[in-house]
Design an enzyme around this catalytic site. Structure first.
Site, PDB file in Angstrom:
ATOM      1  N   ASP A   1      29.949 -16.482 -20.717  1.00 56.68           N
ATOM      2  CA  ASP A   1      31.105 -17.170 -19.927  1.00 56.68           C
ATOM      3  C   ASP A   1      30.582 -17.822 -18.769  1.00 56.68           C
ATOM      4  O   ASP A   1      31.459 -19.098 -18.598  1.00 56.68           O
ATOM      5  CB  ASP A   1      31.856 -15.738 -19.299  1.00 56.68           C
ATOM      6  CG  ASP A   1      32.213 -14.714 -20.075  1.00 56.68           C
ATOM      7  OD1 ASP A   1      33.621 -14.728 -20.366  1.00 56.68           O
ATOM      8  OD2 ASP A   1      31.532 -13.978 -20.494  1.00 56.68           O
TER       9      ASP A   1
ATOM     10  N   GLU B   1      38.421 -19.499 -15.281  1.00 55.25           N
ATOM     11  CA  GLU B   1      38.595 -18.162 -14.984  1.00 55.25           C
ATOM     12  C   GLU B   1      37.493 -17.707 -14.225  1.00 55.25           C
ATOM     13  O   GLU B   1      37.625 -16.867 -13.255  1.00 55.25           O
ATOM     14  CB  GLU B   1      38.328 -17.496 -16.441  1.00 55.25           C
ATOM     15  CG  GLU B   1      38.575 -16.056 -16.155  1.00 55.25           C
ATOM     16  CD  GLU B   1      38.264 -15.109 -17.484  1.00 55.25           C
ATOM     17  OE1 GLU B   1      38.615 -13.851 -17.318  1.00 55.25           O
ATOM     18  OE2 GLU B   1      38.480 -15.947 -18.523  1.00 55.25           O
TER      19      GLU B   1
ATOM     20  N   ASP C   1      37.312 -16.413 -24.242  1.00 55.48           N
ATOM     21  CA  ASP C   1      38.311 -15.421 -24.109  1.00 55.48           C
ATOM     22  C   ASP C   1      38.006 -14.348 -25.075  1.00 55.48           C
ATOM     23  O   ASP C   1      37.587 -14.635 -26.402  1.00 55.48           O
ATOM     24  CB  ASP C   1      39.671 -16.016 -24.633  1.00 55.48           C
ATOM     25  CG  ASP C   1      40.852 -15.359 -24.413  1.00 55.48           C
ATOM     26  OD1 ASP C   1      41.086 -14.466 -23.538  1.00 55.48           O
ATOM     27  OD2 ASP C   1      41.841 -15.505 -25.413  1.00 55.48           O
TER      28      ASP C   1
ATOM     29  N   THR D   1      35.984 -11.411 -23.991  1.00 57.64           N
ATOM     30  CA  THR D   1      34.554 -11.255 -23.524  1.00 57.64           C
ATOM     31  C   THR D   1      34.061  -9.634 -23.861  1.00 57.64           C
ATOM     32  O   THR D   1      33.037  -9.391 -24.386  1.00 57.64           O
ATOM     33  CB  THR D   1      34.453 -11.121 -21.983  1.00 57.64           C
ATOM     34  OG1 THR D   1      34.667 -12.738 -21.609  1.00 57.64           O
ATOM     35  CG2 THR D   1      32.852 -10.823 -21.597  1.00 57.64           C
TER      36      THR D   1
ATOM     37  N   THR E   1      47.155  -6.215 -27.621  1.00 54.47           N
ATOM     38  CA  THR E   1      45.888  -5.719 -26.973  1.00 54.47           C
ATOM     39  C   THR E   1      45.082  -4.657 -27.492  1.00 54.47           C
ATOM     40  O   THR E   1      45.953  -3.554 -27.790  1.00 54.47           O
ATOM     41  CB  THR E   1      45.890  -5.449 -25.454  1.00 54.47           C
ATOM     42  OG1 THR E   1      44.691  -5.520 -24.926  1.00 54.47           O
ATOM     43  CG2 THR E   1      46.924  -4.338 -24.774  1.00 54.47           C
TER      44      THR E   1
ATOM     45  N   HIS F   1      43.471  -3.104 -23.337  1.00 57.84           N
ATOM     46  CA  HIS F   1      44.372  -2.920 -22.147  1.00 57.84           C
ATOM     47  C   HIS F   1      45.603  -2.277 -22.123  1.00 57.84           C
ATOM     48  O   HIS F   1      46.623  -2.975 -21.902  1.00 57.84           O
ATOM     49  CB  HIS F   1      44.439  -4.397 -21.656  1.00 57.84           C
ATOM     50  CG  HIS F   1      43.003  -5.053 -21.054  1.00 57.84           C
ATOM     51  ND1 HIS F   1      42.413  -5.805 -22.339  1.00 57.84           N
ATOM     52  CD2 HIS F   1      42.412  -5.085 -19.927  1.00 57.84           C
ATOM     53  CE1 HIS F   1      41.363  -6.206 -21.357  1.00 57.84           C
ATOM     54  NE2 HIS F   1      41.118  -5.804 -20.098  1.00 57.84           N
TER      55      HIS F   1
ATOM     56  N   GLY G   1      41.638 -10.933 -26.928  1.00 56.84           N
ATOM     57  CA  GLY G   1      41.911 -12.302 -26.640  1.00 56.84           C
ATOM     58  C   GLY G   1      43.364 -12.922 -26.935  1.00 56.84           C
ATOM     59  O   GLY G   1      43.761 -12.652 -28.213  1.00 56.84           O
TER      60      GLY G   1
ATOM     61  N   LYS H   1      44.970 -13.833 -30.652  1.00 54.60           N
ATOM     62  CA  LYS H   1      46.443 -13.407 -31.300  1.00 54.60           C
ATOM     63  C   LYS H   1      47.289 -14.533 -31.612  1.00 54.60           C
ATOM     64  O   LYS H   1      47.922 -14.423 -32.633  1.00 54.60           O
ATOM     65  CB  LYS H   1      47.035 -12.572 -30.042  1.00 54.60           C
ATOM     66  CG  LYS H   1      46.062 -11.322 -29.773  1.00 54.60           C
ATOM     67  CD  LYS H   1      47.178 -10.595 -28.653  1.00 54.60           C
ATOM     68  CE  LYS H   1      46.026  -9.308 -27.925  1.00 54.60           C
ATOM     69  NZ  LYS H   1      44.928  -9.659 -27.390  1.00 54.60           N
TER      70      LYS H   1
ATOM     71  N   ASP I   1      44.432 -17.834 -19.879  1.00 53.22           N
ATOM     72  CA  ASP I   1      44.595 -17.336 -21.334  1.00 53.22           C
ATOM     73  C   ASP I   1      45.602 -17.925 -22.209  1.00 53.22           C
ATOM     74  O   ASP I   1      45.682 -17.684 -23.341  1.00 53.22           O
ATOM     75  CB  ASP I   1      44.969 -15.798 -20.980  1.00 53.22           C
ATOM     76  CG  ASP I   1      43.853 -14.914 -20.432  1.00 53.22           C
ATOM     77  OD1 ASP I   1      42.621 -15.027 -20.581  1.00 53.22           O
ATOM     78  OD2 ASP I   1      44.219 -14.292 -19.382  1.00 53.22           O
TER      79      ASP I   1
END
Length: 321
Positions: free
Chosen positions: A51, A74, A121, A123, A196, A199, A221, A225, A248
């Protein structure tokens, strides 16, 4: 012909395609060496050396070429950090410059543009070996709207064998189209929804279920998606959470919109990407290729109410390297 003769927006997209590929090489090199340097930024929020190094490369390279353009990344890195010259990518992608810039974007000025960068995106999935979930995202907003984007997938085709070409770059400009993939529509007799994988909570689940899915695909990510969406593998991307950020969604939104799709918050309100906007997508995310209003109508009002109002706060800080 020299790149300087092309419209500013097309030069930024061309440079972004070039540097996204360089960032993909950096990500693959970090994983190959096995020294991920994982840092926990928060709950379910990781940062790795991939990253950090990919962002250094992207932001420093674009800032070198376009010093007057605002860039938000980010990862919170020191603005005073000296970047090795070997990290600077100065190239332009010819496949972008050969395309004709849409008339309404030919005279865009530096101060009208904001670049949003997510260097890696997905991670969490990267650290778990779910490499096809990983993308590099570079979104280009003009006057607060996502107008162009680059999605680089560093591990595309990585399981196809030792002689396979690994990685692909998808880019798009609204009014021009999106390139680097084959657009497909999902099966008409199904309603496949992606959301997700790491999350989730009650509200996320309820929003997805309210859209009457025949199948739910849980992946990592935002970039990944939207790739599933534009390739016809899912019908909608539904995320009832305030955890998603502008970096994102800016690039995926532009790529999706350029082929006729739609990305908004859960109430159907368009995202804003100007330089003083809050970094969080506090209204959640809803993305579709078709029937966007139908999906908006299916989100329960109590969930919409929870995401309708963005909190007050100051502007996000610009990343300078």
């Amino acid at each position: 012909m020299a790149a300087e003769t092309f419209p500013l927006l097309m030069r930024i997209v061309s440079a972004s395609v070039s540097v996204s590929k360089r960032a993909g090489n950096i990500i693959r090199d970090v994983l190959k060496k096995g020294e991920l340097g994982i840092v926990e930024k928060g709950k379910n929020d990781l940062q790795t050396e991939a990253d950090r190094s990919a962002q250094r490369c992207i932001v420093a390279s674009l800032h070198r070429q376009f010093p007057k353009v605002a860039i938000f990344g980010e990862e919170q890195l020191s603005p005073y950090e000296k970047i090795d010259e070997s990290m600077i990518e100065a190239g332009f992608a010819e496949e972008v410059l050969k395309e004709t810039c849409p008339e309404n974007l030919r005279k865009v000025e530096d101060e009208e543009i904001v670049i949003w960068v997510d260097p890696l995106d997905g991670t969490s999935e990267f650290t778990q070996g779910l490499l096809d979930h990983v993308t590099v995202l570079i979104g280009i907003a003009v006057k607060g709207k996502a107008m162009a984007g680059v999605i680089y997938q560093p591990y595309f085709n990585y399981q196809a064998g030792p002689d396979a070409t690994v990685g692909r770059c998808i880019w798009g400009v609204i009014g021009l189209g999106s390139f680097g993939f084959e657009k497909r529509y999902p099966p008409e007799n199904k309603n496949i929804i992606t959301t997700t994988r790491s999350h989730s909570n009650r509200m996320v689940t309820e929003a997805v279920e309210a859209c009457e899915p025949s199948e739910v695909v849980r992946v990592g990510g935002a970039g990944h998606k939207v790739l599933l969406l534009i390739e016809g593998k899912v019908h909608a991307y539904v995320f009832a959470s305030k955890g998603c950020k502008k970096w994102d969604t800016c690039a995926p939104e532009a790529v999706l919109h350029a082929i006729g799709g739609t990305l908004t918050d859960l109430c159907g309100v368009p995202m804003q990407y100007h330089h003083q906007v809050q970094k969080g997508n506090f209204g959640g995310v809803l993305a579709t290729l078709q029937k966007h209003e139908w999906y908006v109508s299916k989100i329960p009002n109590e969930i919409k109410d929870a995401f309708r109002q963005e909190p007050d706060g100051g502007p996000v800080q610009m990343t300078r390297l």
